[in-house]
Enzyme design. Sequence first.
Site, PDB file in Angstrom:
ATOM      1  N   TYR A 142       0.828  -1.210   0.000  1.00 20.85           N
ATOM      2  CA  TYR A 142       0.000   0.000   0.000  1.00 20.85           C
ATOM      3  C   TYR A 142       0.867   1.267   0.000  1.00 20.85           C
ATOM      4  O   TYR A 142       1.651   1.479   0.915  1.00 20.85           O
ATOM      5  CB  TYR A 142      -0.937  -0.027   1.226  1.00 20.85           C
ATOM      6  CG  TYR A 142      -1.657   1.276   1.508  1.00 20.85           C
ATOM      7  CD1 TYR A 142      -2.611   1.772   0.623  1.00 20.85           C
ATOM      8  CD2 TYR A 142      -1.378   2.007   2.657  1.00 20.85           C
ATOM      9  CE1 TYR A 142      -3.260   2.969   0.881  1.00 20.85           C
ATOM     10  CE2 TYR A 142      -2.033   3.201   2.928  1.00 20.85           C
ATOM     11  CZ  TYR A 142      -2.971   3.673   2.034  1.00 20.85           C
ATOM     12  OH  TYR A 142      -3.607   4.859   2.296  1.00 20.85           O
ATOM     13  N   ARG A 143       0.771   2.032  -1.043  1.00 21.95           N
ATOM     14  CA  ARG A 143       1.493   3.301  -1.222  1.00 21.95           C
ATOM     15  C   ARG A 143       3.008   3.145  -1.079  1.00 21.95           C
ATOM     16  O   ARG A 143       3.706   4.053  -0.636  1.00 21.95           O
ATOM     17  CB  ARG A 143       1.005   4.372  -0.229  1.00 21.95           C
ATOM     18  CG  ARG A 143      -0.386   4.853  -0.467  1.00 21.95           C
ATOM     19  CD  ARG A 143      -0.532   5.559  -1.810  1.00 21.95           C
ATOM     20  NE  ARG A 143      -1.912   5.855  -2.055  1.00 21.95           N
ATOM     21  CZ  ARG A 143      -2.745   4.972  -2.592  1.00 21.95           C
ATOM     22  NH1 ARG A 143      -2.333   3.798  -2.991  1.00 21.95           N
ATOM     23  NH2 ARG A 143      -4.012   5.292  -2.769  1.00 21.95           N
ATOM     24  N   ASP A 144       3.513   1.977  -1.457  1.00 24.81           N
ATOM     25  CA  ASP A 144       4.950   1.751  -1.373  1.00 24.81           C
ATOM     26  C   ASP A 144       5.351   0.742  -2.443  1.00 24.81           C
ATOM     27  O   ASP A 144       4.943  -0.419  -2.388  1.00 24.81           O
ATOM     28  CB  ASP A 144       5.303   1.230   0.030  1.00 24.81           C
ATOM     29  CG  ASP A 144       6.803   1.028   0.200  1.00 24.81           C
ATOM     30  OD1 ASP A 144       7.558   1.364  -0.739  1.00 24.81           O
ATOM     31  OD2 ASP A 144       7.216   0.539   1.257  1.00 24.81           O
TER      32      ASP A 144
END
Length: 304
Positions: free
Chosen positions: A171-173
């Site tokens: 998530y977001r990485d």
Amino acid sequence: MRVGGRAEWLLEPANPEELVRAWNAARELGITPRILGGGANLVIEDGVLEGVVIATSRLRYILRPAAGEDPSGEWTRTPESLQHTPPPADDRRLVAWCGATIPGLVRAATELGWSGLEGLAGVPGQIGGATAMNAGGRWGDFWDVVESVRVLDCDSGVVRDLPRAECRPSYRDGGMRGFVVLGTVVRLAPGAKHEVQARVSEYLQTKRRVQPVTEWSAGCIFKNPDPSKSGGRSAGKLVEDCGGKQLSRGDAVVSSLHGNFIVNRGHASAADVFTLIEDLRDLVREKSGVDLSVEVKVWRSSDR
Ligand code: EPU
């Protein structure tokens, strides 16, 4: 967000090879450069930012790999040279240099009637950032379609192609720590053009209704908290419930449309934004017990 100061040194390479040379030249002088993509998720402090910034905005090509070729040959090509080697119709790969914009890639896929990037409609920024941060939202994430990434290893200065299997996006990485993203190969699915277009328009319209997309912002300020700790509430909803939409500092104000956005009404400084972020974290911690963590990137001279 249009706050913050100026770079001491700004380099604007025109292709991935120049970026690598710029990186290695700065490193030889003992300076580790910062890489500036679209700046859509970034707040830069006021004043002069010390050191070297490499901007990727000229590295904006989106190409189709030539027939039968491994896409690793595409990083030095230009779109003009590709016109003579059209790829087979069932090869639904696109090679995007790191400075290509997310809206540009969504547009290219939509034109071709290829599916997989619709969830990125309305997300600002460039492909380097989208890859490094796994940009996305409710309808999908960038890494859903990534096949491989061409990177510069920050320590050795060497270029490598990372196949998807070697990467650990979450998530977001995008799991790109220690690397600079030079470009990304995406593989898309067959689709009907009118259906792809319809989904893109629907997501764009929804986004315009719920997010201040035309105002100056850095996107969502906070990560969404663990739902088990926030009663299932997103960061924006928490800010709203805690009364945070009334807060402002100078021209930096919390968006009335979405509590997880700070917008610059015209003359905000970076200091206004940083203070407002801390005000919001204090407020939400006090009223709900949830500790919000910051999602936007912050650049300060003192970090180096
Ligand atoms: N909500 C409120 N009040 C608000 C804001 C939101 O009640 O002020 C409610 C909404 O009505 C909705 C829920 O909270 O029921 C979640 O809001 P939204 O659908 O806007 O999604 P989000 O979780 O706040 C995420 C991403 C966005 C992405 C959207 C849409 C994060 C931190 N944010 O937002 O990404 O655009 O989904 O896909 O993951 C960004 O990364 O910068 C960003 C904006």
